[in-house]
Design a protein around this motif. Structure first.
Motif, mmCIF file in Angstrom:
data_model
loop_
_atom_site.group_PDB
_atom_site.id
_atom_site.type_symbol
_atom_site.label_atom_id
_atom_site.label_comp_id
_atom_site.label_asym_id
_atom_site.label_seq_id
_atom_site.Cartn_x
_atom_site.Cartn_y
_atom_site.Cartn_z
ATOM 1 N N ALA A 1 -5.340 45.393 4.394
ATOM 2 C CA ALA A 1 -5.182 43.945 4.259
ATOM 3 C C ALA A 1 -5.550 43.496 2.852
ATOM 4 C CB ALA A 1 -6.062 43.229 5.279
ATOM 5 N N ASP A 2 -4.606 42.848 2.175
ATOM 6 C CA ASP A 2 -4.862 42.335 0.834
ATOM 7 C C ASP A 2 -5.082 40.838 0.876
ATOM 8 O OD1 ASP A 2 -4.975 42.345 -2.068
ATOM 9 O OD2 ASP A 2 -3.034 41.334 -1.994
ATOM 10 N N VAL A 3 -6.033 40.380 0.065
ATOM 11 C CA VAL A 3 -6.271 38.949 -0.138
ATOM 12 C C VAL A 3 -6.030 38.664 -1.609
ATOM 13 C CG1 VAL A 3 -7.936 37.060 -0.020
ATOM 14 C CG2 VAL A 3 -7.956 38.850 1.737
ATOM 15 N N TYR A 4 -5.042 37.862 -1.892
ATOM 16 C CA TYR A 4 -4.774 37.479 -3.277
ATOM 17 C C TYR A 4 -5.804 36.446 -3.712
ATOM 18 C CZ TYR A 4 -2.266 35.915 -7.432
ATOM 19 O OH TYR A 4 -1.921 35.606 -8.722
ATOM 20 N N GLN A 5 -6.230 36.523 -4.951
ATOM 21 C CA GLN A 5 -7.321 35.684 -5.432
ATOM 22 C C GLN A 5 -7.134 34.215 -5.048
ATOM 23 O OE1 GLN A 5 -7.235 36.337 -9.704
ATOM 24 N NE2 GLN A 5 -5.745 34.710 -10.015
ATOM 25 N N GLY A 6 -8.148 33.680 -4.374
ATOM 26 C CA GLY A 6 -8.129 32.287 -3.973
ATOM 27 C C GLY A 6 -7.473 32.012 -2.647
ATOM 28 N N SER A 7 -6.720 32.988 -2.110
ATOM 29 C CA SER A 7 -6.005 32.726 -0.860
ATOM 30 C C SER A 7 -6.893 32.889 0.361
ATOM 31 C CB SER A 7 -4.778 33.644 -0.732
ATOM 32 O OG SER A 7 -5.155 34.991 -0.547
ATOM 33 N N GLU A 8 -8.190 33.182 0.155
ATOM 34 C CA GLU A 8 -9.118 33.192 1.293
ATOM 35 C C GLU A 8 -9.454 31.779 1.735
ATOM 36 O OE1 GLU A 8 -11.859 34.036 -2.335
ATOM 37 O OE2 GLU A 8 -9.730 34.067 -1.807
ATOM 38 N N THR A 9 -9.031 30.811 0.944
ATOM 39 C CA THR A 9 -9.175 29.417 1.324
ATOM 40 C C THR A 9 -7.835 28.735 1.090
ATOM 41 O OG1 THR A 9 -10.526 27.428 0.994
ATOM 42 C CG2 THR A 9 -9.929 28.680 -0.963
ATOM 43 N N THR A 10 -7.696 27.500 1.517
ATOM 44 C CA THR A 10 -6.411 26.821 1.343
ATOM 45 C C THR A 10 -6.183 26.551 -0.135
ATOM 46 O OG1 THR A 10 -7.522 24.724 1.783
ATOM 47 C CG2 THR A 10 -6.381 25.770 3.619
ATOM 48 N N ARG A 11 -4.961 26.781 -0.562
ATOM 49 C CA ARG A 11 -4.647 26.666 -1.983
ATOM 50 C C ARG A 11 -3.181 26.305 -2.155
ATOM 51 N NH1 ARG A 11 -4.318 31.482 -6.449
ATOM 52 N NH2 ARG A 11 -4.645 30.216 -8.303
ATOM 53 N N VAL A 12 -2.919 25.369 -3.028
ATOM 54 C CA VAL A 12 -1.543 25.046 -3.386
ATOM 55 C C VAL A 12 -1.163 25.919 -4.581
ATOM 56 C CG1 VAL A 12 0.026 23.300 -4.277
ATOM 57 C CG2 VAL A 12 -1.666 22.687 -2.536
#
Length: 829
Positions: free
Chosen positions: A665-676
């Motif tokens: 599982a990859d999490v792109y920087q900042g996508s662990e929270t809501t982000r536009v």
């Protein structure tokens, strides 16, 4: 035993994020539950690079990022937290920087031509005039000469490796070496005598004699299929792996290589079988070749399926009607639209690539008396239609080997389709071209394994990949506005929506074939981040209300709305829905920049090479109006209020599924929270990890989430920590995947197991609007595996067996359950 990541966290290194900056974030990432740091390219890139994919020196770690010392400090800090290191590798190309002296290999080739020690590095055709094209001029060569823009000078620029001892050819900020002995010649003769040909930049589309990355003339293809080139370009990376500083690799764009399978085999052997994934775009009906020794893909195949299982199929027809109203496009048009876009690319920006391949085939035909009557014009026509008909990046034919049956079948289908677009007298030539790209014998007997015939096989597949990338994803996907969240890198907008059973079938197949593949929600290449796609996706659940809203928006903006191309307009309204949150819109410059870039990619009325400056300014002004007009604000805030719960469900369900289906599982920087996040460079901007650290600490202290951002972060942390606690459940030979029975299609449920014993369960809500119309969960049940289960998000506990879905999801739209078989003091917070 080589390390396999359990989860990765992607960091975009660059001017705003050095190795030392990354090290500062490690405590937060460790607390989040991340097991491996996933870095964008670390080798020395062109001056000012913001992404690292324009490598100029394979022998040095980027000084701009902190050099070897900085990288080793970062690795040491990661090791202290038991974290692994994955790095992005760019084998397909390297940069032609400004000035060219920044790239030693290129500088040598430009100086000495075919006699350079580096001549074999680049895919250059020297045969025609012994000059490699350098299309850097802002106008035609004669005009540039007449204006005095080309000069010979001694340039002292130590920062670029120039010490002033040898004269160079200068064109504004560009510097080019001079072939020894030519420095005193008159300018015209001097230019004629070089191993390169300076040219107007537009010439590249028609006469380019080197392979490049798609249509980017400043990225020259590297021939890593040659053992010496592979060794030279990978020596540092292999040294870092040998020294235990790198654990895994992400391979950028392997489809551009002459021999992807050979590359992965060589890499696998050289690295001792280290975990690697391929940035591979697969069509819905396609799987990664079984003979590629790689863990799998970077996750585009997971991303679109997870997104589309949350799309309401009932929205297709009404949204299709709105698209037709605004654009004239109709449902069912997408295949034709894709074909037209690819044909446009073949005949414009990639004409040189198709022409080079046609030239090789023409030579083969000319030298074989049985094929001599097949003209270059006929060959070009047939190649064009065959490439346009190609429904994937490659056919996976290897020179010297019989074409696999599957490859023969798909190319035969392409030929059938191409035949419908060609005149009858071209069909015999089409048969010859088809035979050649499949490596079959055609013409005189015994010539099947000639080097030029092998070159046709290789170049055809490279051209197919480039045309597909530029024609489909960088053109057609910007034109098709049915539901723009579907038009993503590696996406399948023709499918619109998939059911739970289809997702289960795909997940089961991945678990069997490529259990250590990667799953991705957002990437640096996305056209829209995962949360923007989720907000656009819920339009499918509110289709009639959306149509009404668009009509209202059109009405209130009519006095100021420019005469927009219909596709641009439809994209604009959906982009508003994707970027307008409870905090309001994004700023006008971000919105305007995105819309202009999208319009240029679509190429309907403005392009990168033929800019409609007046139209673009009108679009930017309209973007400014949209984010400042009170009437638009009122309508959009009402839409946000209407869709808040749908967006919440889609956002959390997307992330829960992405983090728990089979794979790393990859999490792109900042996508662990809501982000536009919109298309690059918007999605590559800095992330405030200090704020995220504080947010996570607050949640860990026992506070409840204060909004969607914290709710998503709580989910991600809970799942990543679960993965770290129970790695054998999610990745590796012991892991398993089993769909769980539910009495409703509005719940997706599955178990992850170790040694066939269920250890974790995911349950996610889908299509909540339709669920609400049916009265909610009611008596619907989900059958949990035997045992006692604890929700890692809420702490709620549930017995095994048939349980009410409403009870299991009482605390939120998703539940991640862990079998409660460990003492509490062994559990991770």
């Amino acid at each position: 035993m080589p390390r396999t990541p359990i989860s990765t966290y992607r960091l975009q290194l660059g001017p705003d994020l050095s190795f030392d900056d990354a090290a500062v974030r490690l405590d937060y990432l460790s607390s989040l539950g991340v097991t491996d740091l996933y870095l964008s390219p670390i080798l020395t890139a062109a001056p000012g690079s913001t992404h690292g994919y324009d490598v100029v020196d394979h022998s040095r770690i980027s000084p701009a990022l902190g050099g070897r010392d900085g990288f080793e400090r970062l690795v040491a800090a990661a090791r202290a937290r038991e974290m692994g290191i994955v790095v992005d590798v760019v084998p397909n190309h390297m940069a032609a920087p400004t000035p060219a002296s920044e790239n030693t290999a290129l500088w040598s080739m430009l100086t000495y031509g075919p006699d350079s020690d580096y001549a074999d590095w680049f895919d250059v055709d020297w045969a025609e005039d012994g000059q490699v094209l350098m299309p850097v001029l802002g106008r035609r060569l004669g005009a540039a000469m007449a204006a005095g823009e080309l000069t010979v000078a001694h340039v002292d620029e130590p920062e670029h490796g120039l010490d002033g001892t040898s004269p160079v050819l200068c064109y504004y900020e560009h510097r080019f070496p001079l072939r020894p002995g030519t420095e005193h010649l008159p300018l015209a003769e001097l230019l004629e005598r070089q191993h390169y040909r300076l040219a107007y930049w537009r010439v590249a589309d028609e006469e380019l004699n080197y392979r490049r990355f798609f249509d980017v003339g400043t990225l020259l293809a590297v021939r890593v299929e040659r053992p010496a080139v592979f060794e030279a370009t990978h020596a540092l990376l292999l040294e870092l792996i040998e020294q235990g500083l790198i654990d895994g690799l992400r391979i950028d764009h392997p489809d551009g290589l002459a021999d992807p399978r050979g590359y992965f085999r060589r890499l696998h052997e050289a690295t001792g079988g280290r975990w690697s994934v391929a940035e591979k775009i697969l069509e819905p009906h396609e799987t990664i070749p079984a003979d590629w020794p790689t863990a799998g893909t970077t996750g585009y195949d997971a991303s679109w399926r997870i997104g589309q299982v949350l799309i309401d199929p009932a929205g297709s027809a009404p949204l299709g009607a709105l698209m037709h109203e605004l654009t004239g496009d109709t449902l069912g048009l997408l295949p034709e639209l894709i074909a037209d876009a690819k044909r446009e690319i073949v005949t414009t920006s990639l004409r040189a690539e198709v022409g080079r391949l046609a030239g090789v085939i023409s030579e083969i035909c000319h030298d074989d008396v049985r094929l001599r009557d097949h003209t270059r014009a006929a060959i070009t026509d047939c190649l064009t239609e065959l490439v346009v008909a190609a429904d994937r990046y490659r056919a996976y034919v290897v020179p010297g080997e019989p074409a696999p049956a599957a490859a023969q079948a798909v190319v035969a289908q392409w030929a059938e389709q191409a035949a419908t677009r060609l005149s009858p007298e071209r069909l015999e030539t089409l048969d010859v071209v088809t035979d050649l790209v499949l490596g079959r014998e055609t013409g005189s007997a015994g010539r099947r394994h000639e080097a030029r015939r092998g070159e046709v096989i290789t170049r055809f597949q490279q051209v197919c990949g480039a045309v597909t990338a530029k024609g489909v994803e960088d053109t057609a996907f910007y034109r098709w506005t049915h539901l723009t969240s579907l038009c993503e890198v590696g996406g399948a907008p023709g499918t619109f929506s998939v059911g739970s059973d289809e997702l289960h079938a795909w997940a089961g197949a991945i678990q069997t074939a490529r259990p250590a593949s990667m799953t991705a929600g957002s990437t640096h290449d996305n056209k829209r981040g995962e949360d923007v796609r989720a907000r656009i996706g819920v339009i499918s659940e509110h289709a009639e209300a959306w149509i009404h809203l668009v009509h209202q928006l059109r009405e209130v903006t009519a006095p100021v709305r420019p005469d927009l191309h219909g596709r641009t307009e439809n994209l604009t309204w959906q982009t508003l829905a994707g970027t307008w949150t409870d905090k309001g819109p994004i700023n006008a410059s971000r919105l305007g920049d995105y819309l202009i870039k999208a319009a240029r990619e679509a190429k309907d009325w403005t392009t990168w090479t033929s800019v409609d400056a007046e139209g673009e300014q009108a679009l930017a002004d309209f973007a400014e109006h949209l984010v400042t007009d009170p009437a638009v604000h009122e309508l959009m805030q009402a839409w946000v209020a209407r869709t808040t719960e749908s967006v919440r469900v889609a956002t959390l369900a997307t992330k829960a599924l992405q983090l728990t289906v089979p794979g790393v599982a990859d999490v792109y920087q900042g996508s662990e929270t809501t982000r536009v996040a919109l298309v690059d460079p918007d999605n590559r901007g800095p992330v405030d990890h200090h704020a995220l650290t504080e947010m996570l600490a607050r949640l860990d202290s026992g506070a409840g989430p204060s909004g969607p951002a914290e709710e998503k972060l709580r989910l991600v942390a809970a799942v990543l920590r679960l993965r770290r606690r129970r790695p054998e459940v999610f990745v590796g030979a012991r892991a398993g995947y089993q769909p769980l029975a539910t009495s409703t299609g509005h719940a997706i449920a599955f178990a992850r197991s170790a040694d066939e014993r269920p250890q974790a369960v995911t349950i996610a809500t889908r299509l909540p609007v339709a669920l609400g119309r049916l009265g909610g969960w009611g008596e619907h049940t989900v059958v949990l595996p035997p045992g006692h289960w604890r929700d890692v998000i809420s702490g709620a506990e549930h017995p095994g067996g048939a349980q009410p879905v409403g009870e299991v999801l009482r605390h939120g739209p998703v539940a991640i359950l862990e079998v409660a078989d460990r003492p509490a003091d062994q559990e991770e917070s």
